[in-house]
Design a protein around this motif. Structure first.
Motif, mmCIF file in Angstrom:
data_model
loop_
_atom_site.group_PDB
_atom_site.id
_atom_site.type_symbol
_atom_site.label_atom_id
_atom_site.label_comp_id
_atom_site.label_asym_id
_atom_site.label_seq_id
_atom_site.Cartn_x
_atom_site.Cartn_y
_atom_site.Cartn_z
ATOM 1 N N ARG A 1 0.831 -1.218 0.000
ATOM 2 C CA ARG A 1 0.000 0.000 0.000
ATOM 3 C C ARG A 1 0.860 1.261 0.000
ATOM 4 N NH1 ARG A 1 -5.374 -0.932 3.699
ATOM 5 N NH2 ARG A 1 -6.294 -2.507 2.359
ATOM 6 N N ALA A 2 1.950 1.252 0.750
ATOM 7 C CA ALA A 2 2.844 2.422 0.790
ATOM 8 C C ALA A 2 3.480 2.654 -0.580
ATOM 9 C CB ALA A 2 3.919 2.223 1.858
ATOM 10 N N GLN A 3 3.895 1.574 -1.253
ATOM 11 C CA GLN A 3 4.472 1.705 -2.593
ATOM 12 C C GLN A 3 3.439 2.245 -3.576
ATOM 13 O OE1 GLN A 3 5.814 -2.286 -3.319
ATOM 14 N NE2 GLN A 3 7.797 -1.950 -2.335
ATOM 15 N N GLU A 4 2.198 1.747 -3.494
ATOM 16 C CA GLU A 4 1.137 2.214 -4.390
ATOM 17 C C GLU A 4 0.853 3.696 -4.164
ATOM 18 O OE1 GLU A 4 -2.015 -0.474 -3.379
ATOM 19 O OE2 GLU A 4 -1.349 -1.989 -4.817
ATOM 20 N N ALA A 5 0.816 4.121 -2.914
ATOM 21 C CA ALA A 5 0.528 5.522 -2.593
ATOM 22 C C ALA A 5 1.585 6.445 -3.191
ATOM 23 C CB ALA A 5 0.433 5.702 -1.079
ATOM 24 N N GLN A 6 2.830 5.991 -3.246
ATOM 25 C CA GLN A 6 3.908 6.813 -3.808
ATOM 26 C C GLN A 6 3.680 7.116 -5.291
ATOM 27 O OE1 GLN A 6 7.532 4.717 -2.963
ATOM 28 N NE2 GLN A 6 7.676 5.552 -0.894
ATOM 29 N N VAL A 7 2.973 6.268 -5.999
ATOM 30 C CA VAL A 7 2.735 6.491 -7.431
ATOM 31 C C VAL A 7 1.297 6.939 -7.709
ATOM 32 C CG1 VAL A 7 4.568 4.933 -8.184
ATOM 33 C CG2 VAL A 7 2.232 4.042 -7.888
ATOM 34 N N GLY A 8 0.571 7.354 -6.668
ATOM 35 C CA GLY A 8 -0.789 7.856 -6.850
ATOM 36 C C GLY A 8 -1.830 6.778 -7.071
ATOM 37 N N MET A 9 -1.613 5.633 -6.468
ATOM 38 C CA MET A 9 -2.520 4.501 -6.648
ATOM 39 C C MET A 9 -3.187 4.157 -5.321
ATOM 40 S SD MET A 9 -1.240 0.888 -8.095
ATOM 41 C CE MET A 9 -2.298 -0.346 -8.733
ATOM 42 N N HIS A 10 -4.466 3.798 -5.390
ATOM 43 C CA HIS A 10 -5.186 3.321 -4.210
ATOM 44 C C HIS A 10 -5.672 1.915 -4.525
ATOM 45 C CE1 HIS A 10 -7.764 3.221 -0.695
ATOM 46 N NE2 HIS A 10 -8.743 2.800 -1.473
ATOM 47 N N PRO B 1 -8.676 -4.843 -6.590
ATOM 48 C CA PRO B 1 -9.231 -3.631 -7.198
ATOM 49 C C PRO B 1 -8.320 -2.444 -6.894
ATOM 50 C CG PRO B 1 -10.459 -4.217 -5.218
ATOM 51 C CD PRO B 1 -9.481 -5.318 -5.464
ATOM 52 N N PHE B 2 -8.181 -1.564 -7.884
ATOM 53 C CA PHE B 2 -7.313 -0.411 -7.684
ATOM 54 C C PHE B 2 -7.823 0.779 -8.489
ATOM 55 C CE2 PHE B 2 -5.697 -2.216 -11.574
ATOM 56 C CZ PHE B 2 -5.270 -1.131 -12.328
ATOM 57 N N HIS B 3 -7.391 1.959 -8.054
ATOM 58 C CA HIS B 3 -7.640 3.194 -8.801
ATOM 59 C C HIS B 3 -6.302 3.905 -8.939
ATOM 60 C CE1 HIS B 3 -9.161 6.972 -10.231
ATOM 61 N NE2 HIS B 3 -8.556 7.585 -9.238
ATOM 62 N N MET B 4 -6.003 4.295 -10.155
ATOM 63 C CA MET B 4 -4.752 5.013 -10.426
ATOM 64 C C MET B 4 -5.100 6.452 -10.773
ATOM 65 S SD MET B 4 -1.419 4.976 -10.774
ATOM 66 C CE MET B 4 -0.747 3.394 -11.179
ATOM 67 N N ALA B 5 -4.548 7.372 -9.993
ATOM 68 C CA ALA B 5 -4.746 8.794 -10.280
ATOM 69 C C ALA B 5 -3.679 9.205 -11.295
ATOM 70 C CB ALA B 5 -4.621 9.620 -9.010
#
Length: 137
Positions: A107-116, A130-134
């Motif tokens: 989750r921390a790695q995903e947050a760094q690239v704007g992903m939830h 499931p994911f959302h990429m900003a």
């Protein structure tokens, strides 16, 4: 030209339980392609699951069937329109009998690239992400 579609074939121990689980998270059963051996679950116009009883699933390959309850055999990532949709789908899956797998480092790695993203596991052990990429811009 016709659209491309994907059909993900998943073995299930209890077809009725699996259908109820996926209906509970908001996906629809297509009765035209559903019988006592298989159920077609429509995620959207281009993505469907084919839930197959374990016995029926084995007729599609001579390779041995893996144990999805005890091992990871695939990760099914699904892009959604918002972080809210990610959370709503995951919460619905948990309420329907799924479990959430929490990996703080991921989750921390995903947050760094704007992903939830979140991860849930269905009652047969199939892992959904499931994911959302900003996207910038």
């Amino acid at each position: 030209m016709a659209s491309k579609m994907i059909f993900i074939n998943l073995p299930v121990a209890d077809l009725e339980r699996a259908k109820r689980f996926y209906e509970s998270i908001g996906w629809k059963v297509n009765q035209d392609f559903t019988d006592c051996n298989a159920a077609c679950i429509v995620i959207d116009d281009n993505i469907c699951l084919m839930l197959l009883t374990r016995d029926f699933f084995t007729t599609f390959s001579e390779r041995p069937l893996g144990d999805s309850a005890g091992t990871v055999n695939g990760l099914y990532a699904l892009s959604l329109a918002s972080a809210h949709e990610v959370d709503a789908l995951t919460e619905a899956a948990i309420a329907a009998g799924g479990t959430e797998e929490v990996n703080a480092d991921k989750r921390a790695q995903e947050a760094q690239v704007g992903m939830h993203g979140r991860t849930f596991i269905d009652p047969d052990g199939h892992q959904w992400e499931p994911f959302h990429m900003a996207y910038p811009g």
